[in-house]
Design an enzyme around this catalytic site. Structure first.
Site, PDB file in Angstrom:
ATOM      1  N   HIS A 140      53.205  38.661  26.882  1.00 12.30           N
ATOM      2  CA  HIS A 140      52.165  39.378  27.619  1.00 12.30           C
ATOM      3  C   HIS A 140      50.883  38.550  27.794  1.00 12.30           C
ATOM      4  CE1 HIS A 140      49.292  43.034  27.881  1.00 12.30           C
ATOM      5  NE2 HIS A 140      49.656  42.640  29.086  1.00 12.30           N
ATOM      6  N   ASN A 190      46.454  46.636  24.788  1.00 15.92           N
ATOM      7  CA  ASN A 190      46.320  47.821  25.641  1.00 15.92           C
ATOM      8  C   ASN A 190      46.275  49.128  24.855  1.00 15.92           C
ATOM      9  OD1 ASN A 190      46.037  46.457  28.019  1.00 15.92           O
ATOM     10  ND2 ASN A 190      48.236  46.321  28.367  1.00 15.92           N
TER      11      ASN A 190
HETATM   12  N1  CAA Z   1      41.169  30.921  37.451  1.00 20.66           N
HETATM   13  C1  CAA Z   1      40.511  29.893  36.893  1.00 20.66           C
HETATM   14  N2  CAA Z   1      39.249  30.002  36.411  1.00 20.66           N
HETATM   15  C2  CAA Z   1      38.640  31.193  36.538  1.00 20.66           C
HETATM   16  C3  CAA Z   1      39.256  32.312  37.109  1.00 20.66           C
HETATM   17  C4  CAA Z   1      40.583  32.149  37.569  1.00 20.66           C
HETATM   18  N3  CAA Z   1      41.282  33.153  38.121  1.00 20.66           N
HETATM   19  N4  CAA Z   1      38.392  33.358  37.071  1.00 20.66           N
HETATM   20  C5  CAA Z   1      37.263  32.927  36.480  1.00 20.66           C
HETATM   21  N5  CAA Z   1      37.413  31.611  36.154  1.00 20.66           N
HETATM   22  C6  CAA Z   1      36.467  30.786  35.413  1.00 20.66           C
HETATM   23  C7  CAA Z   1      35.255  30.436  36.192  1.00 20.66           C
HETATM   24  O1  CAA Z   1      35.470  29.285  36.966  1.00 20.66           O
HETATM   25  C8  CAA Z   1      34.232  30.205  35.095  1.00 20.66           C
HETATM   26  O2  CAA Z   1      34.413  28.902  34.520  1.00 20.66           O
HETATM   27  P1  CAA Z   1      33.227  28.158  33.709  1.00 20.66           P
HETATM   28  O3  CAA Z   1      33.067  28.918  32.419  1.00 20.66           O
HETATM   29  O4  CAA Z   1      33.783  26.795  33.500  1.00 20.66           O
HETATM   30  O5  CAA Z   1      32.023  28.203  34.583  1.00 20.66           O
HETATM   31  C9  CAA Z   1      34.612  31.231  34.053  1.00 20.66           C
HETATM   32  O6  CAA Z   1      35.988  31.547  34.305  1.00 20.66           O
HETATM   33  C10 CAA Z   1      33.766  32.468  34.168  1.00 20.66           C
HETATM   34  O7  CAA Z   1      33.887  32.974  35.511  1.00 20.66           O
HETATM   35  P2  CAA Z   1      32.661  33.430  36.435  1.00 20.66           P
HETATM   36  O8  CAA Z   1      31.433  32.633  36.106  1.00 20.66           O
HETATM   37  O9  CAA Z   1      33.140  33.463  37.844  1.00 20.66           O
HETATM   38  O10 CAA Z   1      32.453  34.944  36.089  1.00 20.66           O
HETATM   39  P3  CAA Z   1      32.160  35.637  34.734  1.00 20.66           P
HETATM   40  O11 CAA Z   1      31.331  34.820  33.825  1.00 20.66           O
HETATM   41  O12 CAA Z   1      31.698  36.987  35.149  1.00 20.66           O
HETATM   42  O13 CAA Z   1      33.610  35.775  34.063  1.00 20.66           O
HETATM   43  C11 CAA Z   1      35.662  36.843  33.659  1.00 20.66           C
HETATM   44  C12 CAA Z   1      34.682  36.360  34.718  1.00 20.66           C
HETATM   45  C13 CAA Z   1      36.253  35.652  32.915  1.00 20.66           C
HETATM   46  C14 CAA Z   1      36.766  37.568  34.399  1.00 20.66           C
HETATM   47  C15 CAA Z   1      34.869  37.759  32.646  1.00 20.66           C
HETATM   48  O14 CAA Z   1      34.157  38.735  33.325  1.00 20.66           O
HETATM   49  C16 CAA Z   1      35.781  38.437  31.648  1.00 20.66           C
HETATM   50  O15 CAA Z   1      36.195  37.831  30.657  1.00 20.66           O
HETATM   51  N6  CAA Z   1      36.081  39.723  31.909  1.00 20.66           N
HETATM   52  C17 CAA Z   1      36.985  40.503  31.031  1.00 20.66           C
HETATM   53  C18 CAA Z   1      38.409  40.140  31.345  1.00 20.66           C
HETATM   54  C19 CAA Z   1      39.373  40.901  30.508  1.00 20.66           C
HETATM   55  O16 CAA Z   1      39.025  41.708  29.637  1.00 20.66           O
HETATM   56  N7  CAA Z   1      40.653  40.676  30.778  1.00 20.66           N
HETATM   57  C20 CAA Z   1      41.709  41.384  30.093  1.00 20.66           C
HETATM   58  C21 CAA Z   1      42.146  42.493  30.972  1.00 20.66           C
HETATM   59  S1  CAA Z   1      43.375  43.421  30.154  1.00 20.66           S
HETATM   60  C22 CAA Z   1      44.776  42.648  30.490  1.00 20.66           C
HETATM   61  O17 CAA Z   1      44.884  41.695  31.218  1.00 20.66           O
HETATM   62  C23 CAA Z   1      45.962  43.254  29.833  1.00 20.66           C
HETATM   63  C24 CAA Z   1      46.691  44.242  30.652  1.00 20.66           C
HETATM   64  O18 CAA Z   1      47.916  44.280  30.509  1.00 20.66           O
HETATM   65  C25 CAA Z   1      46.050  45.267  31.491  1.00 20.66           C
END
Ligand code: CAA
Length: 291
Positions: A140, A190
């Site tokens: 996952h 989750n």
């Molecule tokens: N691919 C590559 N790099 C990415 C990316 C992607 N799809 N999305 C973001 N990044 C990178 C950015 O380039 C940036 O890199 P640097 O640190 O080198 O600058 C970094 O990630 C942070 O991105 P942003 O500056 O654009 O935006 P942010 O600081 O707001 O972060 C985020 C975005 C990483 C999504 C952050 O908001 C976050 O961690 N959110 C929570 C995500 C989370 O909880 N995910 C789990 C969801 S639950 C799940 O997935 C399980 C399920 O089964 C439902």
């Protein structure tokens, strides 16, 4: 067994991220989706996200080009036959997953490890309907896959030790961290995260706060990178509701009842970012709360 070629089924949000990290770690990737347009879109997304990493100095331009060259796409499921490891990342629907396994099993080598990126469905039940329950596991990944450090490893009741050890090795090679979970509804992440989101929706439903105050409270008050409603939109409200239902049915405890407001958003087709509307409206320049 040495894992070199990885077959990924489903080129959506999770599938393209999984293809990205495997190709970057040096694996040959066979990416499959029944829809050829989704395959094209997935390649464009991987290219864009790799470029993001190049521009931030995290990946070299050569490594980006090599990673892209390692991804081969195909709409034909049988072409994933030579894979050493298969990761199913299709829609979170048990019947769909079942059909995929039925379709691919006759083409796989006996030693191929078969996994599902399911976020909540019983691994033991999925495994029991295959010809290799001992070589079947839950694998996952979290969204966005290139950024999130964690991979949950879920063993079904029949999963053998070599399979588990092989996947632990793969997670290390990806540069990520594994966390092992027993096979109970929604596993660990989750089981905790989605009821928190559901509680945030109840907080909204009962008028304790509005969308903005709830998200600000958790972002600034608990240092969460996203507020729970923003995160719900990011995950997809249909997925959040499906996971709450798996918890509610699987654990038979009313504390997991989905909030009626979450159900209403899903009924409206306001599923979050993917439909441009959820707890926020994403159709303009900046997201606007819908409540
Ligand atoms: N691919 C590559 N790099 C990415 C990316 C992607 N799809 N999305 C973001 N990044 C990178 C950015 O380039 C940036 O890199 P640097 O640190 O080198 O600058 C970094 O990630 C942070 O991105 P942003 O500056 O654009 O935006 P942010 O600081 O707001 O972060 C985020 C975005 C990483 C999504 C952050 O908001 C976050 O961690 N959110 C929570 C995500 C989370 O909880 N995910 C789990 C969801 S639950 C799940 O997935 C399980 C399920 O089964 C439902």
């Amino acid at each position: 067994m040495t894992i070199r070629t990885v077959g990924i089924i489903g080129a959506g949000q999770m599938g393209n991220g999984i293809a990205h990290v495997f190709a970057l770690a040096g694996y040959d990737v066979l990416l499959n989706d029944i829809n050829p347009d989704s395959l094209q879109k997935a390649l464009a997304t991987v290219d864009k996200n790799l470029e993001r990493q190049v521009s931030r100095g995290k990946v070299s331009a050569e490594d980006k080009a090599a990673a892209l060259a390692r991804i081969r796409t195909t709409p034909v499921l049988a072409e994933l036959g030579p894979s050493d490891l298969v990761i199913e990342a299709a829609t979170e629907n048990e019947t769909v997953k079942q059909k995929i396994f039925d379709g691919i099993l006759p083409h796989l080598k006996p030693e191929t490890i078969l996994t599902s990126n399911t976020s909540s469905i019983s691994i033991t039940r999925l495994a029991s309907r295959t010809d290799r329950p001992e070589k079947f596991m839950g694998f996952h990944f979290m969204n966005p896959v290139p950024v999130m450090q964690l991979v949950e490893l879920i063993r079904g009741i029949a999963t053998d030790k070599p399979t588990y050890e092989a996947l632990k090795g793969v997670v290390e090679k990806l540069g990520k961290t594994a966390s092992s979970s027993e096979d109970f509804p929604a596993f660990i992440v989750n089981r905790i995260l989605i009821p928190m989101i559901n509680e945030a929706v109840y907080t909204l439903y009962e008028g304790v706060g509005n969308v903005q105050s709830i998200d600000t409270a958790l972002k600034l008050g608990a240092n969460h990178p996203m507020g729970p409603l923003e995160l719900a939109d990011f995950i997809g409200l249909d997925t959040c509701l499906a996971i709450m239902n798996v918890l509610y049915d699987g654990l038979a405890d009313t504390k997991y009842r989905p909030c009626p407001l979450l159900t209403k958003y899903v009924e409206a087709g306001w599923l979050g970012r993917k439909t441009q509307r959820g707890f926020y409206d994403y159709r303009g320049e900046v997201p606007v709360p819908t409540r």
